[in-house]
Design a protein around this motif. Structure first.
Motif, mmCIF file in Angstrom:
data_model
loop_
_atom_site.group_PDB
_atom_site.id
_atom_site.type_symbol
_atom_site.label_atom_id
_atom_site.label_comp_id
_atom_site.label_asym_id
_atom_site.label_seq_id
_atom_site.Cartn_x
_atom_site.Cartn_y
_atom_site.Cartn_z
ATOM 1 N N ALA A 48 49.146 19.044 67.033
ATOM 2 C CA ALA A 48 49.924 18.178 66.138
ATOM 3 C C ALA A 48 50.436 16.947 66.886
ATOM 4 N N SER A 59 48.301 18.202 57.785
ATOM 5 C CA SER A 59 48.785 18.464 56.435
ATOM 6 C C SER A 59 49.276 19.901 56.343
ATOM 7 N N THR A 60 50.576 20.091 56.229
ATOM 8 C CA THR A 60 51.130 21.442 56.141
ATOM 9 C C THR A 60 50.804 22.101 54.803
ATOM 10 N N SER A 61 50.562 21.302 53.774
ATOM 11 C CA SER A 61 50.245 21.882 52.463
ATOM 12 C C SER A 61 48.844 22.477 52.422
ATOM 13 N N SER A 63 47.423 23.773 55.381
ATOM 14 C CA SER A 63 47.280 24.584 56.586
ATOM 15 C C SER A 63 47.841 25.985 56.346
ATOM 16 N N GLN A 78 54.836 27.255 62.937
ATOM 17 C CA GLN A 78 55.605 26.136 62.404
ATOM 18 C C GLN A 78 55.008 24.813 62.852
ATOM 19 N N ILE A 79 55.113 23.841 61.953
ATOM 20 C CA ILE A 79 54.777 22.453 62.285
ATOM 21 C C ILE A 79 55.947 21.590 61.851
ATOM 22 N N GLU A 82 58.492 23.286 59.659
ATOM 23 C CA GLU A 82 58.000 23.858 58.406
ATOM 24 C C GLU A 82 57.091 25.048 58.714
ATOM 25 N N LEU A 84 54.279 27.754 58.186
ATOM 26 C CA LEU A 84 52.997 27.832 57.485
ATOM 27 C C LEU A 84 52.843 29.202 56.832
#
Length: 287
Positions: A48, A59-61, A63, A78-79, A82, A84
């Motif tokens: 990241a 893109s966390t949505s 991943s 986490q990224i 947030e 995952l």
């Protein structure tokens, strides 16, 4: 993306024989691999950071995290604070991978996708009387079969899987021939009337063709290296799953009479191997 991956590679990665695989990349679709959640979090954070330095972001949505294990194991990643979501199955390059490493769900998806093809073209193509059989069979070969058998080169064809795939194939051909199950006409009769080769023959050719590609791959190509590698560790208790290499080696012996110890030498001759596959005949009783 290749540069970012190279810069973010560390000691993480899963060991497969003498090889350590840390990532799989196709365009901007990336899979990071690690032996533990801690190592994977470290690799993800490094990846990241490299993306951010290059003006990109993960893109966390889109991943997700998945653990390849027959038992359920928690993996919290986490990224940027947030978390995952952890999933039991994940689709990568159109193929569905499951945490247990089984292909059953992927084959279910293939059959479902093929059924959707029939449904979408049922009135406009499949049963439309104005279209000739030649046109319908052309659609069958160019759209329906590739949808049904996508990724078949790496399937292990058990009797149950073969029966389900054959039934899905015949659901299209029976309609093209204007028949239903109530007509009680054997599938082989319908197939021969339409001039279509057995689907199992198509699948076996594809699997043996891919086997030849693997043996001929030069050193450094990941698929060939993984194929030749000898994984370490113990297999779980109970009846072991059939490994693809064991399955396809047995297939080459049954269908081509090439013993496992001679496979690399025989398949190394590309033209000779291709001629063997062209001469491959349907199994007795194939539908």
């Amino acid at each position: 993306m290749d540069r970012i991956s190279r810069c973010s590679q560390g000691l993480e990665g899963v060991r497969f024989g003498d090889h350590r695989i840390s990532s799989l990349i196709f365009a901007d679709d990336v899979v990071l691999l690690a032996p533990s959640s801690l190592d994977l979090q470290h690799a993800l954070g490094h990846f990241a950071a490299e993306c951010k330095a290059a003006g990109m972001r993960v893109s966390t949505s889109k991943s997700e995290a998945m653990v390849l294990d027959q038992k359920k194991v928690a993996c919290t990643l986490q990224i940027g604070g947030e978390v995952l979501p952890q999933v039991e199955e994940f689709k990568y390059l159109v193929v569905l991978f499951t945490s247990e490493g089984r292909m059953d769900r992927e084959i279910d998806r293939r059959i479902g996708a093929a059924a959707a093809v029939i449904q979408s073209m049922y009135r406009s193509v499949v049963v439309k009387k104005e279209l000739s059989r030649k046109v319908k069979l052309s659609i069958y070969q160019s759209i329906y079969i590739p949808t049904l058998t996508y990724g078949h080169e790496l399937w292990v064809m058990t009797e149950r899987v073969g029966s389900r795939i054959q039934a899905a194939k015949m659901s299209f051909l029976h309609r093209v021939a204007g028949r239903s199950l109530r007509d009680r006409v054997r599938s082989s009769v319908t197939r021969e009337e339409l001039g279509v080769e057995p689907l199992l023959l198509h699948i076996e050719r594809g699997q043996l063709r891919w086997l030849g590609h693997l043996f001929r791959m030069p050193p450094g190509r990941l698929p060939g290296e993984v194929f030749r590698a000898c994984p370490t560790g113990k297999r779980p208790r109970g009846r072991p799953r059939t490994r693809w290499r064991d399955y396809v080696s047995q297939l080459a012996w049954e269908r081509l009479r090439v013993p496992p110890e001679e496979l690399e030498e025989v398949s190394g001759e590309r033209e000779f191997w291709a001629s063997l596959l062209r001469l491959l005949l349907p199994r007795p009783g194939s539908r």
